[in-house]
Design a protein around this motif. Structure first.
Motif, PDB file in Angstrom:
ATOM      1  N   LYS A  45       0.867  -1.209  -0.015  1.00 34.51           N
ATOM      2  CA  LYS A  45      -0.252  -0.072  -0.103  1.00 34.51           C
ATOM      3  C   LYS A  45       0.789   1.096   0.007  1.00 34.51           C
ATOM      4  CE  LYS A  45      -3.442  -2.345   2.345  1.00 34.51           C
ATOM      5  NZ  LYS A  45      -4.463  -2.634   3.856  1.00 34.51           N
ATOM      6  N   LEU A  46       1.163   1.850  -1.095  1.00 36.59           N
ATOM      7  CA  LEU A  46       2.052   2.866  -1.334  1.00 36.59           C
ATOM      8  C   LEU A  46       1.326   4.077  -1.470  1.00 36.59           C
ATOM      9  CD1 LEU A  46       4.470   1.166  -4.102  1.00 36.59           C
ATOM     10  CD2 LEU A  46       4.721   1.379  -1.445  1.00 36.59           C
ATOM     11  N   GLY A  47       0.316   4.176  -1.352  1.00 36.02           N
ATOM     12  CA  GLY A  47      -0.534   5.542  -1.376  1.00 36.02           C
ATOM     13  C   GLY A  47      -1.098   5.961  -2.979  1.00 36.02           C
ATOM     14  N   PRO A  48      -1.819   7.024  -2.931  1.00 33.86           N
ATOM     15  CA  PRO A  48      -2.615   7.330  -4.280  1.00 33.86           C
ATOM     16  C   PRO A  48      -1.556   7.847  -5.258  1.00 33.86           C
ATOM     17  CG  PRO A  48      -3.270   8.978  -2.690  1.00 33.86           C
ATOM     18  CD  PRO A  48      -2.507   7.853  -1.918  1.00 33.86           C
ATOM     19  N   GLU A  49      -0.363   8.482  -5.075  1.00 29.68           N
ATOM     20  CA  GLU A  49       0.337   8.904  -6.051  1.00 29.68           C
ATOM     21  C   GLU A  49       1.207   7.943  -6.596  1.00 29.68           C
ATOM     22  OE1 GLU A  49       1.688   9.216  -1.748  1.00 29.68           O
ATOM     23  OE2 GLU A  49       0.305  10.837  -2.499  1.00 29.68           O
ATOM     24  N   PHE A  50       0.931   6.699  -6.046  1.00 25.89           N
ATOM     25  CA  PHE A  50       1.721   5.545  -6.691  1.00 25.89           C
ATOM     26  C   PHE A  50       0.751   4.582  -7.265  1.00 25.89           C
ATOM     27  CE2 PHE A  50       5.048   7.040  -3.696  1.00 25.89           C
ATOM     28  CZ  PHE A  50       6.075   6.904  -4.293  1.00 25.89           C
ATOM     29  N   GLN A  51      -0.325   4.938  -7.214  1.00 22.45           N
ATOM     30  CA  GLN A  51      -1.680   4.096  -7.839  1.00 22.45           C
ATOM     31  C   GLN A  51      -1.466   3.512  -9.362  1.00 22.45           C
ATOM     32  OE1 GLN A  51      -5.443   5.298  -7.191  1.00 22.45           O
ATOM     33  NE2 GLN A  51      -6.461   3.523  -7.858  1.00 22.45           N
ATOM     34  N   ASP A  52      -1.047   4.336 -10.085  1.00 21.19           N
ATOM     35  CA  ASP A  52      -0.924   4.105 -11.639  1.00 21.19           C
ATOM     36  C   ASP A  52       0.576   4.279 -12.054  1.00 21.19           C
ATOM     37  OD1 ASP A  52      -3.745   3.893 -11.910  1.00 21.19           O
ATOM     38  OD2 ASP A  52      -3.774   6.135 -12.033  1.00 21.19           O
ATOM     39  N   ALA A  53       1.518   4.190 -11.070  1.00 21.70           N
ATOM     40  CA  ALA A  53       2.974   4.345 -11.474  1.00 21.70           C
ATOM     41  C   ALA A  53       3.595   3.010 -11.908  1.00 21.70           C
ATOM     42  CB  ALA A  53       3.719   4.808 -10.104  1.00 21.70           C
ATOM     43  N   GLY A  54       4.235   2.908 -12.729  1.00 26.47           N
ATOM     44  CA  GLY A  54       4.902   1.751 -13.559  1.00 26.47           C
ATOM     45  C   GLY A  54       6.226   1.390 -12.465  1.00 26.47           C
ATOM     46  N   CYS A  55       6.734   0.486 -12.490  1.00 28.68           N
ATOM     47  CA  CYS A  55       7.770  -0.027 -11.833  1.00 28.68           C
ATOM     48  C   CYS A  55       9.219  -0.113 -12.744  1.00 28.68           C
ATOM     49  CB  CYS A  55       7.865  -1.342 -11.101  1.00 28.68           C
ATOM     50  SG  CYS A  55       6.353  -1.519  -9.983  1.00 28.68           S
ATOM     51  N   LEU A  56      10.242   0.279 -12.202  1.00 28.23           N
ATOM     52  CA  LEU A  56      11.221   0.523 -13.109  1.00 28.23           C
ATOM     53  C   LEU A  56      12.399  -0.688 -12.802  1.00 28.23           C
ATOM     54  CD1 LEU A  56      12.194   4.485 -13.312  1.00 28.23           C
ATOM     55  CD2 LEU A  56      11.267   2.820 -15.062  1.00 28.23           C
TER      56      LEU A  56
END
Length: 162
Positions: free
Chosen positions: A23-34
């Motif tokens: 659970k990383l929070g809303p700012e990471f909801q649609d973030a991809g992983c590098l």
């Protein structure tokens, strides 16, 4: 011993952010992983080394980390690894639902972890990569053994010659 979770109050509800549970929070909801190698590539762009001289302590530590742990150093190898992983990515069908594709239906998190951890064994992959990823049924335990082993063998071959 686990780290304390960060709590945020939004619209009267308490949201708990805890990286150990995914659970990383809303700012990471649609973030991809590098991949670590992709971050390393970003920091090593030619002609921009002088940009990194006045970095914050966190950014400097990040740069040192990716310099140390990047498995792949050249752009073509990084692209090859990413393309191989994308072949096994969880792809939505035309309706936006997760359909039955021929790949392993890996989440962004699983793809990054398989490349970053340099896993070579199915049991090791299933042990090291947690099952809390946000895609339903995204546990490596539910993946086809033959396809997962094939992917790990292809990644190992790339690592061997990188």
């Amino acid at each position: 011993m686990s780290l304390p979770a960060f709590q945020r109050v939004r619209r009267g509800a308490v949201e708990v952010e805890d990286a150990s549970t995914g659970k990383l929070g809303p700012e990471f909801q649609d973030a991809g992983c590098l991949l670590v190698s992709e971050v390393h590539l970003f920091f090593s762009r030619p002609g921009e080394a002088s940009e990194w001289d006045g970095l914050s302590a966190v950014t400097q530590k990040t740069k040192e980390y990716v310099d140390e742990f990047s498995r792949f150093k050249d752009q073509s190898t990084i692209r090859e690894v990413r393309a191989l992983l994308i072949k096994h990515a969880a792809q939505p069908d035309l309706d936006g639902e997760m359909g039955d594709s021929k790949g392993l239906q890996l989440s962004q998190f699983e793809m990054a972890q398989l490349a970053n951890l340099s896993v070579t064994d199915i049991d090791e992959a299933r042990t090291l990569i947690p099952t809390y990823v946000p895609v339903s049924d995204a546990s490596l335990a539910s993946k086809d053994d033959a396809q997962l082993e094939s992917l790990l063998n292809e990644l190992a071959a790339i690592w061997k010659f990188a």
